[in-house]
Design a protein around this motif. Structure first.
Motif, PDB file in Angstrom:
ATOM      1  N   ARG A 193       9.967  -1.186   0.207  1.00 35.78           N
ATOM      2  CA  ARG A 193       9.070  -0.809   1.461  1.00 35.78           C
ATOM      3  C   ARG A 193       8.990   0.549   1.562  1.00 35.78           C
ATOM      4  O   ARG A 193       8.275   0.963   2.569  1.00 35.78           O
ATOM      5  CB  ARG A 193      10.001  -1.346   2.720  1.00 35.78           C
ATOM      6  CG  ARG A 193      10.407  -2.876   2.456  1.00 35.78           C
ATOM      7  CD  ARG A 193      10.810  -3.717   3.847  1.00 35.78           C
ATOM      8  NE  ARG A 193       9.671  -3.444   4.948  1.00 35.78           N
ATOM      9  CZ  ARG A 193       8.834  -4.212   5.086  1.00 35.78           C
ATOM     10  NH1 ARG A 193       8.297  -5.199   4.168  1.00 35.78           N
ATOM     11  NH2 ARG A 193       8.133  -4.156   6.136  1.00 35.78           N
ATOM     12  N   GLU A 235       1.758   1.637   2.651  1.00 34.02           N
ATOM     13  CA  GLU A 235       1.228   0.352   3.536  1.00 34.02           C
ATOM     14  C   GLU A 235       2.328   0.279   4.455  1.00 34.02           C
ATOM     15  O   GLU A 235       2.004  -0.439   5.533  1.00 34.02           O
ATOM     16  CB  GLU A 235       0.849  -0.645   2.675  1.00 34.02           C
ATOM     17  CG  GLU A 235       2.015  -1.301   1.739  1.00 34.02           C
ATOM     18  CD  GLU A 235       1.990  -0.784   0.216  1.00 34.02           C
ATOM     19  OE1 GLU A 235       2.718  -1.282  -0.545  1.00 34.02           O
ATOM     20  OE2 GLU A 235       1.207   0.278  -0.050  1.00 34.02           O
ATOM     21  N   HIS A 236       3.708   0.656   4.220  1.00 33.39           N
ATOM     22  CA  HIS A 236       4.608   0.369   5.373  1.00 33.39           C
ATOM     23  C   HIS A 236       5.022   1.589   6.163  1.00 33.39           C
ATOM     24  O   HIS A 236       5.808   1.474   6.827  1.00 33.39           O
ATOM     25  CB  HIS A 236       5.776   0.036   4.739  1.00 33.39           C
ATOM     26  CG  HIS A 236       5.804  -1.031   3.872  1.00 33.39           C
ATOM     27  ND1 HIS A 236       5.939  -2.580   4.550  1.00 33.39           N
ATOM     28  CD2 HIS A 236       5.399  -1.304   2.604  1.00 33.39           C
ATOM     29  CE1 HIS A 236       5.685  -3.374   3.603  1.00 33.39           C
ATOM     30  NE2 HIS A 236       5.540  -2.774   2.258  1.00 33.39           N
ATOM     31  N   VAL A 237       4.188   2.745   6.250  1.00 32.50           N
ATOM     32  CA  VAL A 237       4.353   3.789   7.021  1.00 32.50           C
ATOM     33  C   VAL A 237       4.362   3.624   8.441  1.00 32.50           C
ATOM     34  O   VAL A 237       5.032   4.148   9.265  1.00 32.50           O
ATOM     35  CB  VAL A 237       3.516   4.885   6.557  1.00 32.50           C
ATOM     36  CG1 VAL A 237       2.184   5.061   7.496  1.00 32.50           C
ATOM     37  CG2 VAL A 237       4.183   6.296   6.414  1.00 32.50           C
ATOM     38  N   ASP A 238       3.346   2.485   8.961  1.00 29.81           N
ATOM     39  CA  ASP A 238       3.333   2.506  10.332  1.00 29.81           C
ATOM     40  C   ASP A 238       4.733   1.815  10.862  1.00 29.81           C
ATOM     41  O   ASP A 238       4.928   1.774  12.151  1.00 29.81           O
ATOM     42  CB  ASP A 238       2.315   1.429  10.855  1.00 29.81           C
ATOM     43  CG  ASP A 238       1.015   2.358  10.296  1.00 29.81           C
ATOM     44  OD1 ASP A 238       0.788   3.537  10.212  1.00 29.81           O
ATOM     45  OD2 ASP A 238       0.044   1.662   9.957  1.00 29.81           O
ATOM     46  N   GLU A 239       5.653   1.307  10.043  1.00 27.92           N
ATOM     47  CA  GLU A 239       6.791   0.642  10.527  1.00 27.92           C
ATOM     48  C   GLU A 239       7.829   1.456  10.607  1.00 27.92           C
ATOM     49  O   GLU A 239       8.702   1.361  11.291  1.00 27.92           O
ATOM     50  CB  GLU A 239       7.279  -0.381   9.706  1.00 27.92           C
ATOM     51  CG  GLU A 239       6.053  -1.477   9.227  1.00 27.92           C
ATOM     52  CD  GLU A 239       6.579  -2.367   8.036  1.00 27.92           C
ATOM     53  OE1 GLU A 239       7.752  -2.378   7.608  1.00 27.92           O
ATOM     54  OE2 GLU A 239       5.865  -3.103   7.397  1.00 27.92           O
ATOM     55  N   LYS A 297      10.079   4.032  12.533  1.00 31.41           N
ATOM     56  CA  LYS A 297      10.428   4.478  13.786  1.00 31.41           C
ATOM     57  C   LYS A 297      11.372   5.549  14.147  1.00 31.41           C
ATOM     58  O   LYS A 297      12.237   5.615  13.282  1.00 31.41           O
ATOM     59  CB  LYS A 297      10.936   3.120  14.633  1.00 31.41           C
ATOM     60  CG  LYS A 297       9.734   2.212  14.800  1.00 31.41           C
ATOM     61  CD  LYS A 297      10.174   1.035  15.481  1.00 31.41           C
ATOM     62  CE  LYS A 297       9.421  -0.404  15.710  1.00 31.41           C
ATOM     63  NZ  LYS A 297       8.504  -0.312  14.583  1.00 31.41           N
TER      64      LYS A 297
END
Length: 85
Positions: A63, A67-71, A73
């Motif tokens: 992950r 493409e998963h950078v917005d996830e 937190k």
């Protein structure tokens, strides 16, 4: 003394417990077989642990992509000590 020099684990008490050369030999060979079995089991456990660790790393690092950078937190980490050369 020759046993100790040859790396054969025999205690003085074993010489009295296993009174014939054959009995002593069987005892020594049995100990070696036990060590070999324990070593084989340990190696198998290491292989399983290695595969499990690899699977966990694949899951976590899989992950770790753009493409998963917005996830991502923000989370409080607490105290961190960074060391290195």
């Amino acid at each position: 003394m020759k046993c100790m020099s040859a790396g054969i684990e025999v205690a003085y008490a074993d010489l009295f417990t296993y009174k014939t050369p054959l009995a002593l030999e069987q005892f020594i060979l049995g100990k070696k077989e036990e060590k070999n079995q324990a070593s084989a089991q340990e190696n198998e456990t290491k292989k399983v642990d290695s595969v499990q660790t690899e699977n966990i790393l694949d899951t976590v690092l899989g992950r770790n992509a753009v493409e998963h950078v917005d996830e991502i937190k923000a989370d409080k980490m607490g105290d961190v000590l960074l060391t290195g050369a």
